[in-house]
Design an enzyme around this catalytic site. Structure first.
Site, PDB file in Angstrom:
ATOM      1  N   ARG A 149       4.467  -0.362  13.370  1.00 54.73           N
ATOM      2  CA  ARG A 149       4.112  -1.647  12.787  1.00 54.73           C
ATOM      3  C   ARG A 149       4.153  -1.548  11.269  1.00 54.73           C
ATOM      4  O   ARG A 149       3.553  -0.655  10.677  1.00 54.73           O
ATOM      5  CB  ARG A 149       2.715  -2.084  13.247  1.00 54.73           C
ATOM      6  N   ASN A 156      -1.633 -11.300   9.156  1.00 55.74           N
ATOM      7  CA  ASN A 156      -2.594 -10.242   9.438  1.00 55.74           C
ATOM      8  C   ASN A 156      -3.955 -10.552   8.822  1.00 55.74           C
ATOM      9  O   ASN A 156      -4.052 -10.811   7.624  1.00 55.74           O
ATOM     10  CB  ASN A 156      -2.100  -8.912   8.868  1.00 55.74           C
ATOM     11  N   GLU A 157      -4.978 -10.549   9.664  1.00 55.17           N
ATOM     12  CA  GLU A 157      -6.374 -10.703   9.231  1.00 55.17           C
ATOM     13  C   GLU A 157      -6.623 -11.951   8.394  1.00 55.17           C
ATOM     14  O   GLU A 157      -6.993 -11.883   7.225  1.00 55.17           O
ATOM     15  CB  GLU A 157      -6.841  -9.457   8.476  1.00 55.17           C
ATOM     16  N   TRP A 168      -4.505   3.075  12.418  1.00 53.60           N
ATOM     17  CA  TRP A 168      -4.423   2.922  10.964  1.00 53.60           C
ATOM     18  C   TRP A 168      -4.928   4.218  10.361  1.00 53.60           C
ATOM     19  O   TRP A 168      -6.089   4.549  10.520  1.00 53.60           O
ATOM     20  CB  TRP A 168      -5.273   1.739  10.482  1.00 53.60           C
ATOM     21  N   ASN A 216      -7.489  -6.209  15.227  1.00 49.08           N
ATOM     22  CA  ASN A 216      -7.874  -5.094  14.360  1.00 49.08           C
ATOM     23  C   ASN A 216      -9.379  -4.873  14.465  1.00 49.08           C
ATOM     24  O   ASN A 216     -10.160  -5.815  14.321  1.00 49.08           O
ATOM     25  CB  ASN A 216      -7.540  -5.380  12.895  1.00 49.08           C
ATOM     26  N   TYR A 232     -12.682  -1.813  13.633  1.00 47.18           N
ATOM     27  CA  TYR A 232     -13.083  -0.536  13.054  1.00 47.18           C
ATOM     28  C   TYR A 232     -14.519  -0.136  13.356  1.00 47.18           C
ATOM     29  O   TYR A 232     -14.800   1.039  13.559  1.00 47.18           O
ATOM     30  CB  TYR A 232     -12.901  -0.570  11.523  1.00 47.18           C
ATOM     31  N   GLN A 255       0.802  -1.217   0.000  1.00 47.81           N
ATOM     32  CA  GLN A 255       0.000   0.000   0.000  1.00 47.81           C
ATOM     33  C   GLN A 255       0.839   1.273   0.000  1.00 47.81           C
ATOM     34  O   GLN A 255       0.355   2.327  -0.398  1.00 47.81           O
ATOM     35  CB  GLN A 255      -0.926  -0.003   1.214  1.00 47.81           C
ATOM     36  N   GLU A 271      -4.752  -2.429  14.691  1.00 42.25           N
ATOM     37  CA  GLU A 271      -5.320  -1.496  13.716  1.00 42.25           C
ATOM     38  C   GLU A 271      -6.599  -0.897  14.275  1.00 42.25           C
ATOM     39  O   GLU A 271      -7.407  -1.603  14.882  1.00 42.25           O
ATOM     40  CB  GLU A 271      -5.675  -2.164  12.372  1.00 42.25           C
ATOM     41  N   GLU A 314      -5.655   1.872  -0.805  1.00 48.68           N
ATOM     42  CA  GLU A 314      -6.580   1.056  -0.013  1.00 48.68           C
ATOM     43  C   GLU A 314      -7.177  -0.063  -0.878  1.00 48.68           C
ATOM     44  O   GLU A 314      -8.359  -0.087  -1.205  1.00 48.68           O
ATOM     45  CB  GLU A 314      -7.680   1.932   0.586  1.00 48.68           C
ATOM     46  N   HIS A 331       0.840  -9.951   4.992  1.00 47.08           N
ATOM     47  CA  HIS A 331      -0.343  -9.098   4.916  1.00 47.08           C
ATOM     48  C   HIS A 331      -0.873  -9.100   3.478  1.00 47.08           C
ATOM     49  O   HIS A 331      -0.773  -8.124   2.768  1.00 47.08           O
ATOM     50  CB  HIS A 331       0.001  -7.677   5.373  1.00 47.08           C
TER      51      HIS A 331
END
Length: 486
Positions: A79, A168-169, A418, A313, A315, A22, A374, A425, A124
């Site tokens: 991170r 990650n995720e 984040w 993480n 949101y 990214q 995040e 994105e 990731h």
């Protein structure tokens, strides 16, 4: 690469996060191999406005500028992720790219010189394309290849790095990043939404466990670091809190979201809820067995306990309701239209859910140490450096994390925002901006410009909490600061 800023709270520490596809750019520089996201971003109409990560934020060439932003924020940790295909172009240790590895050495050294601890994510979403061609995460041989990659990174960077994340995720890898990309880009890869995610998820869990055991047995004694997986999840509320079926649906959503990967790692094996529902639906569809693979007793034991902290993480919050599948019942989710919007359709501002899901982790998984890896908000449309919604989001969400820590005794150890700067994105391109710093893409030099939220965030970092309104000055001794919540 991917990066973020982290708060360690006396727990609380503040850091910023980035995944390097990214921000990194340099997509073919110095021998880097192709990743699945390189391929996806160069496939027509897949990414908004035909954006790609070829240059991104050019962090590959801007180590000093990026570290300067971190200094301005006063973070203690940073991170970021390593691009697997930059260091191992074909995904294997048969082909090592020393030039690519040297970039991460330069970054880590610059961070340490600034008294900022690196927090590295090994994976990731950016699988080397060469490995995807032989099945990627669907092919069980990926477990060995990921472990060899982890071994290589630990051996080269581990003497400098004390904080690690394996994957990650995994939820998004299994459900989105792997399934969508492979079905869109790679010929011969079948799109099986009811089966493929569970195969991919199964292999992700086993790969994580092998990397954890590798570090634990070979490197921990000398390198003295900590390592875990990062799991993402929304909080789920019943659409109608007075209807038991909605309450039950919200519980199922959480078990299939956070529980899919957390339950095997923290409690052992998939949850009974998940196993029962998938088995019943599989049999109802005429299949001879469940679409969810089974772990052997040895694998359950091997995976359970492979954590040093709960990487998390978060949101937003969703509303859950029951959905009928013939004689079986599932769950659907919607956003509450009364919640404040962001620049992303899926992200509604709902701070209360943060405290609730942190308490869920405490109760469900034995109150493990939690590092929030995040948390943040996007904007879109005309650029406005006076990003009041971001300041509001961070103030409210960090306050909820503090409440969980101080009032509920949730073992929160750190907080990660984040993100450090606006970046690519994923499939939405550069249209959704999560950054504390604006990247001026109309200027070829891609200058970074602080948004107003930097002032709030750096103050919270300096105080390791919210400033005490009764004091005038902020100082390094933090005597002006309070851990009180509001």
């Amino acid at each position: 690469m991917y990066c973020s800023a982290f708060i360690y709270l006396s727990c609380f520490c503040f850091v910023n996060v980035f995944f390097f596809f990214q921000i990194e750019g340099g997509w073919r520089s110095d021998g880097k191999g192709l990743s699945i996201w390189d391929k996806f971003a160069h496939t027509p109409v897949r990414v908004s406005d035909s954006d790609n990560g070829d240059i991104a934020c050019d962090s590959y060439n801007k180590v000093e500028e990026d570290v300067a932003m971190l200094r301005q924020l006063k973070v203690t940790h940073y991170r970021f992720s390593i691009s697997w295909s930059r260091v191992l172009p074909d995904g294997t240790t048969n082909n090592i790219n020393e030039a690519g590895l040297n970039y991460y050495h330069r970054l880590v050294d610059a961070l340490l010189a600034a008294n900022i601890q690196p927090h590295i994510t090994l994976y990731h979403w950016d699988l080397p394309q060469a490995l995807q061609k032989i099945g990627g995460w669907e092919n069980e041989t990926i477990i060995v290849k990921f472990t060899e990659y982890a071994d290589f990174i630990f051996s080269r960077l581990g003497h400098k790095v004390k904080f690690w994340i394996t994957i990650n995720e995994p939820y998004n890898i299994a459900n989105v990043a792997n399934v969508v990309i492979t079905s869109c880009v790679f010929a011969g890869i079948s799109f099986r939404p009811g089966t493929l995610p569970y195969i991919v998820g199964h292999n992700l869990l086993k790969a994580h466990a092998e990397a954890w055991h590798l570090y634990n047995e070979k490197y921990r004694a000398n390198q003295k670091g900590i390592i875990s997986i990062t799991i993402n999840s929304d909080w789920s509320e019943p659409r109608n809190p007075y209807k038991q079926e909605d309450i039950d649906a919200a519980r199922r959503v959480i078990q299939f979201y956070i529980g899919w990967f957390a339950h095997p790692v923290f409690n052992g094996d998939y949850s009974d809820v998940m196993k029962t529902i998938i088995r019943e639906r599989s049999l109802a569809a005429g299949l001879p067995k469940s679409r969810l693979p089974e772990f052997t007793p040895e694998e359950v034991k091997r995976i359970k306990g492979t954590y040093d902290y709960f990487g998390f993480n978060h949101y937003t919050t969703v509303l859950a309701f029951p959905v009928e599948y013939g004689d079986l019942q599932g769950a659907g989710t919607i956003a509450d239209r009364t919640y404040l919007d962001s620049g992303s359709g899926w992200l509604k501002i709902s701070p209360f859910g943060f405290r609730r899901i942190l308490n869920f982790i405490k109760e469900e998984y034995g109150n493990p140490p939690i590092i929030i890896t995040e948390n943040g908000i996007s904007e879109r449309g005309p650029v406005d450096l006076n990003d009041t919604p971001r300041s509001y989001y961070y103030e409210k969400y960090i306050n909820q994390a503090l409440k969980a820590y101080l009032l509920d005794d949730v073992d929160v150890r750190g907080y990660t925002a984040w993100s450090l700067m606006d970046n690519l994105e994923w499939a939405t391109g550069f249209s959704e901006r999560f950054g504390l710093f604006y990247v001026n893409r109309s200027d070829p030099k891609l200058p970074r410009v602080a948004k107003n939220s930097v002032n709030l965030y750096s103050t919270i970092i300096s105080c390791n909490g919210f400033p005490d309104p009764g004091e005038v000055h902020v100082n390094l001794n933090r005597s002006c600061c309070t851990m009180a919540v509001c």
